[in-house]
Structure formats: C-alpha cells, structure tokens
Design a protein around this motif. Structure first.
Motif, short mmCIF file in Angstrom:
data_model
loop_
_atom_site.label_atom_id
_atom_site.label_comp_id
_atom_site.label_asym_id
_atom_site.label_seq_id
_atom_site.Cartn_x
_atom_site.Cartn_y
_atom_site.Cartn_z
N ASP A 851 1.82 12.59 6.33
CA ASP A 851 2.90 11.61 6.45
C ASP A 851 2.40 10.18 6.48
O ASP A 851 3.19 9.25 6.63
CB ASP A 851 3.73 11.90 7.70
N TRP A 852 1.07 9.96 6.33
CA TRP A 852 0.52 8.60 6.29
C TRP A 852 -0.15 8.36 4.95
O TRP A 852 -0.81 9.24 4.40
CB TRP A 852 -0.50 8.41 7.42
N ARG A 853 0.05 7.17 4.41
CA ARG A 853 -0.46 6.82 3.09
C ARG A 853 -1.18 5.46 3.13
O ARG A 853 -0.83 4.58 3.91
CB ARG A 853 0.68 6.73 2.06
N VAL A 854 -2.16 5.34 2.24
CA VAL A 854 -2.82 4.06 1.97
C VAL A 854 -2.45 3.66 0.55
O VAL A 854 -2.74 4.41 -0.39
CB VAL A 854 -4.35 4.16 2.11
N ARG A 855 -1.80 2.53 0.40
CA ARG A 855 -1.41 2.06 -0.93
C ARG A 855 -2.29 0.88 -1.33
O ARG A 855 -2.61 0.03 -0.50
CB ARG A 855 0.07 1.66 -0.94
N ALA A 856 -2.65 0.88 -2.62
CA ALA A 856 -3.58 -0.16 -3.09
C ALA A 856 -3.33 -0.45 -4.56
O ALA A 856 -2.60 0.29 -5.24
CB ALA A 856 -5.03 0.30 -2.89
N GLU A 857 -3.92 -1.52 -5.03
CA GLU A 857 -3.88 -1.85 -6.45
C GLU A 857 -5.31 -1.99 -6.96
O GLU A 857 -6.20 -2.43 -6.23
CB GLU A 857 -3.07 -3.12 -6.69
N VAL A 858 -5.50 -1.62 -8.22
CA VAL A 858 -6.81 -1.70 -8.87
C VAL A 858 -6.74 -2.78 -9.93
O VAL A 858 -5.94 -2.69 -10.87
CB VAL A 858 -7.20 -0.35 -9.50
N THR A 874 -2.98 -2.72 -0.14
CA THR A 874 -1.82 -3.58 0.09
C THR A 874 -1.05 -3.19 1.35
O THR A 874 -0.46 -4.04 2.00
CB THR A 874 -0.87 -3.54 -1.13
N GLU A 875 -1.06 -1.90 1.70
CA GLU A 875 -0.39 -1.49 2.93
C GLU A 875 -0.85 -0.10 3.36
O GLU A 875 -1.27 0.71 2.54
CB GLU A 875 1.14 -1.51 2.76
#
Length: 879
Positions: A851-858, A874-875
């Motif tokens: 239920d936990w996520r790491v969001r990012a951009e490349v 990013t979050e």
C-alpha cells in the motif's frame, strides 16, 4: 604500396627481403645492423634468438617475420605475456597486413581465429601444441618478451611450444635474455633449422647511468632543467606512484603555453571517475600516472600524451617496462628493492635492465639517462653533511641516520653491481597439470611415447624430470580411477594380454570441447553447478548486501530494518540449492570460477570486519570474544558451502579441475544487490587506485556469464543482470570499441585531440536501461529499510523522506528488501510522455498489503548525457 603488395606472390627469400627493406624505407625506417641480420636469417628459414637492448626495433623484426611467413603461405603466431600487449600488437598488425589476415585469441574472446597471423598469449599456443603436437597448424612462432620463459608460474607455457612444434620456425625476442645458447642448440636439434643468435648489440641510443643522493624533487627539477625530460619516475607500488605525482604537482613542470597545448590535446576527454578527476589535474600540469590499476582509457591517454611529448614527468610502476611504446628520455628508479608477493628483495639484473632499457628511444633521443635514487636515510645524511659544509666541527656533529629496522638495504655498491651485471640465465619452469595431460591424451597416437617425451625430453634438469614423471604417473592414475581415461591392452601372440606398457592403447572416455583449457578452465564445473539451481527460485533470503559474517549479524539482529525477519517470512519452505535468487546465484557460480580481484576482496573483508566489530560492541560482547569471532569474518562468499560440496563431487569424475582453485566471492553480485554504479562501488570500497582491475574483473565476468550459461538456463531476471553488467562495462570504458572504430575510421591528423568516442547512448539498450532505473529505485528502498533519512534527503531534496518513513513504519514493522522486493512486477513504467519516464516502485511489506509507493521521473536527456539512469523521486505516498 603496402607491405603485402610489395611482396606479391614471391617466395624467393631475396625478393621478400628486398620488399621488406623497401617498405621500411618508405616509412622512414632504416634497418640497424642487428635488425638487418635477423631479417636475413628469418627470410632464409632459420630460427632467430633476438636478444638486443630495448629501442633496437624488435617489433620491426617481428613484422618481417610475419611477412616472410605470409609469403610462404604459412600460418604464424605472435605471443606475448599479457592480454593488453596481445591486443596492442593485434591492432598494429591489422594496420600493416589488413583485418582479414590478422586474428586474436586471448582465451576469453577471439577475433578472426582462422587468420594467417594469430596474436595470442603464450598459454593459448601451449595448449594448442599439447593438443595437436607436431601436426599443429603452426608454421612460425614469434615469442615476444621471451624472458617470461623463466617466470616461476608461467614459464612452462613458453617452453612447451619449443618442445612440441618441430615444424615451426621460431623467433624469440627480449632485451634481457642472458645466455640462451643451450636453448638455441636444442631448438636446432628439434626443428632441423639453424638457429641464429643476434645478441650483444650496442644500443643505438647509449645509456648514461648515475646514482643520486639529492632529494627526489630536486633530482627531477635538475633533470627538467638540463633537458632530460620526459622523465619516468619508477616505483614498485601504485600508492607510491600516486603519492609522488601529488608531491610533484607543486613543482612547476610545464609552462603556461605547454599547459594550453595539453588542454587542447585533451579536448573533451571524459574524466568520469574520482581517480579520473585526480588524473585530469595531474596531466594538465604535465605529470602523467601509469600503472596496471588504471582504467584502460586513462592509461592510453597518458601513453598518447607522452608519445606527443606533452608530459614531462610520468610517475608509475614498472608495468611500463612490458612492451608499451612510450618515448622516455630518462628513467628515475626510486628503489632497488621490490615486494615480489612473498618478500622484499633486491631487483634482479634482468628486472633492473628491463626497467632501465626504457630510457632513450631511437628517433627521439641521442642518449638516454638512468638515475637510481639512494635510500631515503642515505639522502638525508647527504643533505645533513652538505649543510655542515667544510667545517670539520659541524661535520662531526652530524648524526647519521641508519636504515630502518627490517629494511632490505641497497646502496651505491648494489647500483654498480646491477649496472655491470648481465641478465641471469633463464631457468626452465615446466610444470605438469591434469589439463595438460588430458590434452596430450586427446592428441591420440602413441600416448605413452608422447607423455614420456614431454616429461624426459625437455629443458629441465634430470632430477626435475623425474619429479615430472612421478607427477604424470599420479595424475594418470587419478584420471583412470575417475573413468576419464581408459587403458586398452593389446593382445600378445597366443591371445595372452600384454603388460601395461607402451603397446597399450590409452584414450579418453569423454569428448573434450575444442577450446578445452583455453577459456575459463572451470567452466564445465560451472555448468554442472548451475544445473543444481532452480530457475523458478525467484524469491529468496538475499536482502541487504552480505558484507558481514554470521557473528556480527547475530549480534546486530534487527539492526537493518528487520531484514532478518524477512528471511523467515519470505524464504521458500524447501530450497534444494542456492539462496533463492536464481539469477544472482548463477552469477555467484560464475564468479567462483574467476580469478580473485584481491584489492576488492581485501577491502570487502576490511569493511565487513569493521561492521562486525561495531555490531559486537553494541551487543556488549567482550574484547577477547570479539577478536575470536572476527577471525571468522571475511568477504562475502555466496553459495560457498554448496559450491565446495559440488566441486568435490565433480572432481571425483573430472579430477583435472583440481589443478584450479574454486574461489567463491561477490563482486558483480555485491554491486547489483547494493544497486550502485561503478563509481559508487569504487567509492564504497575506496578502490580508486584499482579502477582498472575492477573493470577487467567485471569484463571477464560479463564474458564468462555470456559464454558459459546455456540459453535454456537464462531466465528473464538473469538476462536483465547480463544486460545491466554489459552496459555498465561499456559506459565506464569503451576502449576496445574505440579501437575498432579507429580501424574503420582512422584519424588522419596526429595532432587531433585525444578524445575517444563517447560510449553508445545508455538509452540504446532498453533492457539494460530499465535495470538501471529499477536499481536507482531499489537503492531508495534499501536506504528506507535502513531508515537512513539523511542519505535519502540528499538524493531527493524535494521529498520529505523523514515524514514518509514515519508514516510507513506506523503501518508496518519492517520494509522488506529481499528477492520479492526486487521483483520487476513491483515497478511500473509509463513512457507516454516525450523525454521523460514516469515510474513507480511498490514497497514490499511483511503483510503483503503493497500500500506504499515511491513515484519518480526519469530524465532521458540527462541520462544520455551522464551515461546512467537519472531518477528524481517526486513523492512517497500511501495509497
């Protein structure tokens, strides 16, 4: 015209000689008398032993030899002691004879192996001679650096071709052979060819020797002021060479104009590592560094700048003495002792003259200079006496320092002895292994006679031959007991069986692969060990990098975010073999068959023991108990027990593998589990001086995995690891790619900047790039599992990792980092937006809530620029 065009289809020795001389003159080269004598003997078909000083053009004689062989329609082999020199000669010969006529075989790779000229290490040719004997397709052998014949570990590979290739013409070359008359006589007996000794030649560039008692920086400055640069300052450790470069960087080595010229030549060269940035500072000051631990592209940069006369001082080790063509006017030797791996000792005459011979190059200098530094305490005494002047009272007050305790001393007498000494006679070093014996048996024919000839008709003294005979008999019995070899006794008249003598037929019961003992000798074992692993094993106990041994882990249980609990939660109920992470277990099997990168293992052990001590202190373990437990802590050795047991089983049927040592270790696996880049791995273990060694190991591992693991054993996870490793090597140093490109598109302007082409875009290989992205995300997962808020905030300053981790650990006790947490299924990639990927990493919790996520951009443009995945989180959020 090219050399081959000049020779045409002529087989007349005089015509071949004239064509070669015409070609050499066309390149502005006039043959020295020794070169001329050697070439005449070669085209006439004689063996040649060329023992002439460095700088007398032995490479040109080798070219003449290959040309003479080609003119006769023969096949010639060029051998050298190290792969780097083999590679260098390969490219040089391709330039002269064309790519279709030249091949290279180094054991772990081959290029055009059916060519008329083959460049290889001596071990490759020795294996060929053992397997095929007199029937080998070898018409000529050019052995460079032949003084390796006396090397205790490798000398046998230089002797075997002389014993087993009677059809071949031999050209043996070295600057430091000593008396080789016995070898020459034996060569004539075996080949039926006359053997010409071309020795005792005066250097075209004479050497001037001196002994210095002035401090080394003063000595260097004096050499620069008296126009005796470039100066090669020789050390016997990489650390000492770097320290010297740092010390000399405060001395004005080059002028402002020379600095500008160096900067223009360097152009946009990529100094991408910590060592590279240090080297950049040195070379811009006119100081080079050269040792075996450097990345190939850095060594080539130093060599190229030196060849252009832009570096006035080079600080390095004695590795520059092995065949590398760099113009040096002065050799400054900082000591006459070295550590040989077992003890400190004085240099031999051969070693001294091999190093000194680099001074003074034909075409560059009219004379060369060799300066030997006195020991440090002797220099300090000389300085103190000089300060005292002519005042007898002051002179009496000078307190002379003595050599430090345990110091292996040398002095002016040692220097004078070495200058006058001839190189020591070469001592034969033939050893017998099971792999050698198997190759001889595989040859067929009269095996008994072939082995007897190898054992008793060689260059070894009689007592040593009897030792070899006993060794051969012991190996033979082991091979028979293992069922690898069988003895079929021929029937005597009347049907009675013969005695087990030379009339028996000895043969192998197994088929050997064509490259037996050429590639990694333990590859067959690796194949058998991989079969023990379960390709469906994708979830395992492997978690944080295994840098601490059991005592520390027990003492620090729960320290790393609860990963010990994860093992119990996620490990399969039954595991027949391996850690549960199949792809990384395959990597560990391959790594166990590779040579040890000792500086890496030493640093891994040092770090593991440091972590173990800290953990045991926190656990309140007493000093004596800590020290005892510390003895058990070593560098990571995945699958050590499984591999040891499997090795014993395999050796019972394939006893030849006992010639080689199995060595479990974790370098590639450690890098992957840590999710670090090459530069970060170097930094973690403080290996800046060993970058080149680490890269060579990674390159060997990459080739070994690709060549050894069969297609049916390659899972998607393993293919990911292979793609990642190959891209990592290419992005760090694409020197070989650069060399191939230079063959296709040669640089016409010799003054053009020394800038190798950039490696292929990191975006080209999508599979490898995806792995790089996943590793960047997983690095955050590992740091989060260790609750290292500061490191995470430094990586992603725009994200409040502290608050995010507080939220996660309110919901879950631990954050898992094992095999399941690394699953590609927990990573999603959105490529719909131009120039950027949107990625999401699901965190693996013990309850499986996910239920936990790491969001990012490349950032794709930044990734292409930097040669790695540039990921910005990013979050971090709870769904």
């Amino acid at each position: 015209m090219t050399l081959l065009e000049l020779i045409g289809d002529s087989r007349d020795p005089d015509a071949v000689y004239d064509a070669f001389v015409t070609w050499a003159n066309g390149r502005g080269l006039e043959l020295y008398p020794a070169q001329d004598e050697a070439v005449i003997e070669i085209v006439s078909g004689a063996n040649v032993v060329l023992s002439t000083p460095t700088g007398t053009g032995k490479s040109l004689v080798a070219i003449a030899a290959h040309a003479a062989s080609l003119s006769r329609g023969g096949r010639s082999y060029y051998t050298a002691p190290i792969k780097a020199l083999v590679s260098e000669k390969f490219f040089a010969l391709v330039e002269i004879f064309g790519a279709s006529n030249v091949g290279m075989v180094t054991g772990d790779s081959s290029v055009n192996p059916d060519a008329a000229i083959i460049c290889c290490t001596a071990e490759i040719l020795a294996n060929l001679a053992l397997r095929h004997g007199a029937e080998s397709d070898v018409d000529q052998v050019v052995m460079d650096e032949f003084h390796y014949y006396g090397d205790p570990d490798r000398g046998g590979a230089w002797q075997i071709p002389l014993l087993l290739l009677p059809r071949a013409q031999f050209i043996l070359m070295s600057a430091t052979l000593g008396d080789v008359s016995a070898i020459a006589s034996d060569l004539t007996r075996r080949t039926g060819r006359p053997t010409a000794l071309v020795t005792g030649v005066e250097r075209p560039v004479p050497l001037h020797f001196s002994y210095a008692r002035t401090p080394i920086h003063e000595t260097v400055e004096e050499l620069l002021q008296t126009n005796r640069a470039p100066v090669y300052v020789v050390h016997f450790s990489q650390a000492a060479a770097m320290e010297r470069a740092q010390a000399l960087s405060s001395v004005r080595i080059v002028s402002r104009e020379q600095r500008d010229e160096i900067a223009e030549a360097i152009g946009g060269f990529r100094f991408t590592t910590a060592f590279g940035r240090t080297l950049s500072r040195y070379v811009r000051a006119g100081i080079g560094v050269h040792h075996a631990g450097m990345l190939p592209r850095y060594r080539r940069l130093v060599e190229t700048l030196a060849q252009r006369g832009l570096l006035r001082v080079i600080c390095g080790t004695d590795t520059l003495g092995v065949g590398i063509n760099v113009p040096i006017r002065t050799v400054l030797i900082t000591a006459l002792t070295k550590y040989d791996g077992q003890r400190m000792r004085q240099l031999s005459a051969r070693e001294f003259h091999q190093i000194a011979g680099r001074a003074g190059r034909a075409g560059y200098d009219t004379a060369g200079t060799v300066v030997v530094m006195a020991p440090e305490h002797e220099i300090e005494n000389a300085v103190a006496v000089a300060k005292a002047g002519d005042d007898p009272k002051k002179q009496r007050k000078v307190v002379r320092k003595k050599a430090p305790q345990g110091f292996v001393n040398w002095g002016e007498a040692s220097y004078e002895r070495l200058v006058a000494a001839q190189p020591e006679p070469l001592e034969p070093q033939l050893k017998l292994t099971a792999a050698m014996l198997i190759n001889v048996i595989a040859r067929g024919g009269d095996v008994f006679a072939n082995v007897r000839s190898l054992v008793f008709d060689n260059h070894e003294p009689r007592a040593r031959q009897y030792e070899l005979a006993r060794r051969a008999l012991a190996i033979f019995r082991t091979l028979v007991q293992a069922g690898v070899v069988e003895v079929v006794r021929d029937a005597a008249p009347g049907g009675r069986p013969q005695r087990a003598d030379s009339h028996s037929t000895i043969r192998l019961t197994v088929d050997l692969q064509p490259n037996f003992a050429l590639n990694q000798p333990l590859s067959p074992f690796a194949l058998a060990a991989i079969e023990l692993l379960d390709p469906d094993d994708a979830v395992g106990a492997a978690s944080t990098p295994p840098t601490s041994a059991a005592p520390a882990e027990d003492a620090a249980e729960g320290e790393h975010g609860g990963n010990s609990e994860e093992t119990a939660e996620t490990a399969p109920a039954t595991v027949t073999a391996g850690s549960g992470h199949y792809a990384l277990d395959v990597v560990s099997v391959i790594e166990a068959t590779l040579d040890d990168p000792r500086p890496v293992l030493s640093q891994q052990q040092f770090q593991a023991r440091g972590e173990a001590v800290a953990a045991m202190k926190r656990a309140g373990i007493e000093y004596e108990e800590r020290m005892e437990a510390l003895e058990e802590v070593t560098y990571p050795q995945p699958l050590a027990e499984l591999l040891a047991q499997s090795f014993e089983v395999f050796a019972s049927s394939q006893p030849w593998v006992r010639d080689f040592e199995l060595s479990p270790k974790s370098v590639v696996r450690d890098m992957f589990e840590r999710a670090v880049s090459f530069a970060e791995f170097i930094s973690v273990y403080q290996l800046a001086r060993s970058e080149g060694l680490v890269l060579r190991y990674l390159s060997d591992a990459y080739r070994a995995i690709r060549q050894t693991v069969p297609a049916e054993a390659q899972t998607e996870d393993l293919l990911d690891v292979i793609a990642w490793l190959g891209e990592l090597v290419r992005q760090v140093d694409s020197s070989l790619v650069d060399e191939w490109e230079s063959l296709i598109n040669p640089v016409a302007d010799p003054t053009a900047p020394v800038v190798p082409p950039a490696p292929p875009s990191v975006l080209t290989n999508r599979r490898a790039f995806v792995v790089l992205v996943r590793n960047e995300l997983f690095r955050r997962v590992q740091l989060a599992a260790l609750q290292q808020d500061d490191a995470l905030n430094e990586l992603d300053p725009e994200v409040d990792w502290s608050a995010a981790l507080d939220g996660y650990y309110d919901d879950h006790d631990v954050l898992l980092t094992g095999g399941a947490a690394r699953s590609p299924a927990l990573v999603t990639i959105d490529e719909s937006e131009p120039g950027v990927w949107r990625v999401e990493q699901t965190l693996d919790d013990p309850e499986g809530d996910h239920d936990w996520r790491v969001r990012a951009e490349v950032d794709l443009a930044a990734s292409q620029e930097e040669g790695t995945a540039v990921v910005r989180v990013t979050e971090v959020l709870r769904l």
